[in-house]
Design an enzyme around this catalytic site. Sequence first.
Site, PDB file in Angstrom:
ATOM      1  N   ARG A  37      13.655   4.953  -3.102  1.00  0.00           N
ATOM      2  CA  ARG A  37      12.468   4.825  -2.002  1.00  0.00           C
ATOM      3  C   ARG A  37      13.153   3.980  -0.936  1.00  0.00           C
ATOM      4  O   ARG A  37      12.283   3.310  -0.167  1.00  0.00           O
ATOM      5  CB  ARG A  37      11.387   4.216  -2.475  1.00  0.00           C
ATOM      6  CG  ARG A  37      10.471   5.293  -3.313  1.00  0.00           C
ATOM      7  CD  ARG A  37       9.961   6.492  -2.534  1.00  0.00           C
ATOM      8  NE  ARG A  37       9.350   7.266  -3.666  1.00  0.00           N
ATOM      9  CZ  ARG A  37       7.765   7.295  -4.108  1.00  0.00           C
ATOM     10  NH1 ARG A  37       7.241   6.257  -3.527  1.00  0.00           N
ATOM     11  NH2 ARG A  37       7.380   8.236  -4.825  1.00  0.00           N
ATOM     12  N   ARG A  41       8.393   4.136   3.965  1.00  0.00           N
ATOM     13  CA  ARG A  41       7.604   3.464   4.781  1.00  0.00           C
ATOM     14  C   ARG A  41       8.039   2.088   5.216  1.00  0.00           C
ATOM     15  O   ARG A  41       7.386   1.553   5.796  1.00  0.00           O
ATOM     16  CB  ARG A  41       6.022   3.609   4.171  1.00  0.00           C
ATOM     17  CG  ARG A  41       5.464   4.999   4.366  1.00  0.00           C
ATOM     18  CD  ARG A  41       4.201   5.092   3.535  1.00  0.00           C
ATOM     19  NE  ARG A  41       4.649   4.859   2.329  1.00  0.00           N
ATOM     20  CZ  ARG A  41       3.819   4.958   1.411  1.00  0.00           C
ATOM     21  NH1 ARG A  41       2.525   5.199   1.458  1.00  0.00           N
ATOM     22  NH2 ARG A  41       4.048   5.051  -0.010  1.00  0.00           N
ATOM     23  N   ARG A  50       7.871   9.961  11.789  1.00  0.00           N
ATOM     24  CA  ARG A  50       6.922  10.812  10.905  1.00  0.00           C
ATOM     25  C   ARG A  50       5.512  10.907  11.317  1.00  0.00           C
ATOM     26  O   ARG A  50       4.738  11.550  10.914  1.00  0.00           O
ATOM     27  CB  ARG A  50       6.795   9.852   9.275  1.00  0.00           C
ATOM     28  CG  ARG A  50       7.499  10.333   8.175  1.00  0.00           C
ATOM     29  CD  ARG A  50       7.452  11.750   7.756  1.00  0.00           C
ATOM     30  NE  ARG A  50       5.828  11.990   7.615  1.00  0.00           N
ATOM     31  CZ  ARG A  50       4.923  11.655   6.608  1.00  0.00           C
ATOM     32  NH1 ARG A  50       5.666  10.945   5.792  1.00  0.00           N
ATOM     33  NH2 ARG A  50       3.854  12.014   6.402  1.00  0.00           N
ATOM     34  N   ASP A  86      10.765  15.282  -2.034  1.00  0.00           N
ATOM     35  CA  ASP A  86       9.790  14.700  -3.000  1.00  0.00           C
ATOM     36  C   ASP A  86       9.880  15.575  -4.185  1.00  0.00           C
ATOM     37  O   ASP A  86      10.274  16.818  -4.100  1.00  0.00           O
ATOM     38  CB  ASP A  86       8.286  14.796  -2.325  1.00  0.00           C
ATOM     39  CG  ASP A  86       7.419  13.919  -3.294  1.00  0.00           C
ATOM     40  OD1 ASP A  86       7.565  12.686  -3.215  1.00  0.00           O
ATOM     41  OD2 ASP A  86       6.912  14.378  -4.251  1.00  0.00           O
ATOM     42  N   TYR A 161       1.611  15.606 -13.101  1.00  0.00           N
ATOM     43  CA  TYR A 161       0.976  15.964 -11.808  1.00  0.00           C
ATOM     44  C   TYR A 161       0.161  17.134 -12.066  1.00  0.00           C
ATOM     45  O   TYR A 161      -0.811  17.265 -11.705  1.00  0.00           O
ATOM     46  CB  TYR A 161       1.930  15.929 -10.920  1.00  0.00           C
ATOM     47  CG  TYR A 161       2.417  14.347 -10.131  1.00  0.00           C
ATOM     48  CD1 TYR A 161       1.567  13.742  -9.650  1.00  0.00           C
ATOM     49  CD2 TYR A 161       3.641  13.953 -10.355  1.00  0.00           C
ATOM     50  CE1 TYR A 161       1.728  12.583  -9.319  1.00  0.00           C
ATOM     51  CE2 TYR A 161       4.074  12.733 -10.042  1.00  0.00           C
ATOM     52  CZ  TYR A 161       2.878  11.839  -9.452  1.00  0.00           C
ATOM     53  OH  TYR A 161       3.248  10.659  -9.144  1.00  0.00           O
TER      54      TYR A 161
END
Length: 351
Positions: A37, A41, A50, A86, A161
């Site tokens: 990651r 962010r 973004r 992703d 998921y």
Amino acid sequence: MILPSDHPLVDGRTATSNLVRAYRGDRPEVTPVWFMRQAGRSLPEYRRLREGTEMLEACLNPVLASEITLQPVRRHGVDAAIFFSDIVIPVALAGVDVQIVPGKGPVIASPIRSAADVAALRPLDPATLAPVAEAVARAVAELGSTPLIGFAGAPFTLASYLVEGGPSKDQQRARTLMYSDPQTWATLLNWCADVAGEFLKAQVLAGASAVQLFDSWVGSLSEQQYVRRAAPHSKRALSHLRGLDVPKVHFGVGSGELLKAMHGIGADVMGVDWRIPLDVAEDRLGGGVPLQGNIDPALLGAPAHVLEAHVRDVMERGLAAPAHVVNLGHGVPPDTNPDVLTRIVELVHGA
Ligand code: CP3
């Protein structure tokens, strides 16, 4: 299938990079480091880029996705780029209605819970992966001798998921399906293996020099259930890379009990989370396995001297393995000060 002649591992760009050497079991003079990651962010330049674009839309925009992939390499001087995408991208491309909700993660509009739901899943048309291949090719063209790592979610994590409908604490619904209807479970995991496998293959053919299979939530399984109900499907995902000679890294959170079984799916390198020291991990693996990890992400917010002592301890314990790539024990938390990551890179490279 073999790697194309203009692939960075074949034409000489990345084969002797410190990352690829370490993944192949060698110990370069300077220990390589990158962060799960790292593209995301924690970087203000990511947040700016973004703005106004949804996550899935950003992943499927080759110009944006390649630019975001390159940002942490420029800023931190890490030894690898990880492709910005992703784990649910191939699921979305196969037609499943999934959104990535900020602060939450992937949310599935209609969770997959019955044999009929599983039967209705359509295979992934490889042509839909064109934006992924284009984004990888663009990033690789800019990266020169820095390798790009491709990735996918392992079947168990993808299936959790799909069944849960979103993030969950202990994947209980998914595990209930696994026990109640092994046939439907196996069909679902094979579907997940094939979408993940095609996603990996597209990235490798477009220029990825290594891959990482994330089985993030596998720590909720016992070893026995893992071996029986998850591992064969993870192996199937990697079988899509048959003949493509790239190093394969495998990682799961809370997987200390499963390391050996996870290595057995055909991984070359094991990623280790922060819960077990690297020398203990190596011992559990029986030796001879290159390791990646395992700085506790919680320490990114600790005083500099505390973090530095931990990084040195991680490197010391990493000597128990034939080769070591420094990383975190899981992803960079969004509130991380990026300068801390840059300092870790300097520390590891200077050690
Ligand atoms: O730097 C990188 O690692 C690049 C790309 C990457 C992303 N997701 C980008 C992303 C990778 C390798 C992933 C994999 C991924 N996605 C995993 C496996 C790794 C892991 O963390 O265990 C998992 C479980 C997912 C599912 C997912 N997607 C989660 C849990 C989240 C976070 C939700 C949140 O907002 O906290 C996402 C969204 C996501 N994936 C973001 C990024 C940069 C955040 C999106 C945003 O900017 O709002």
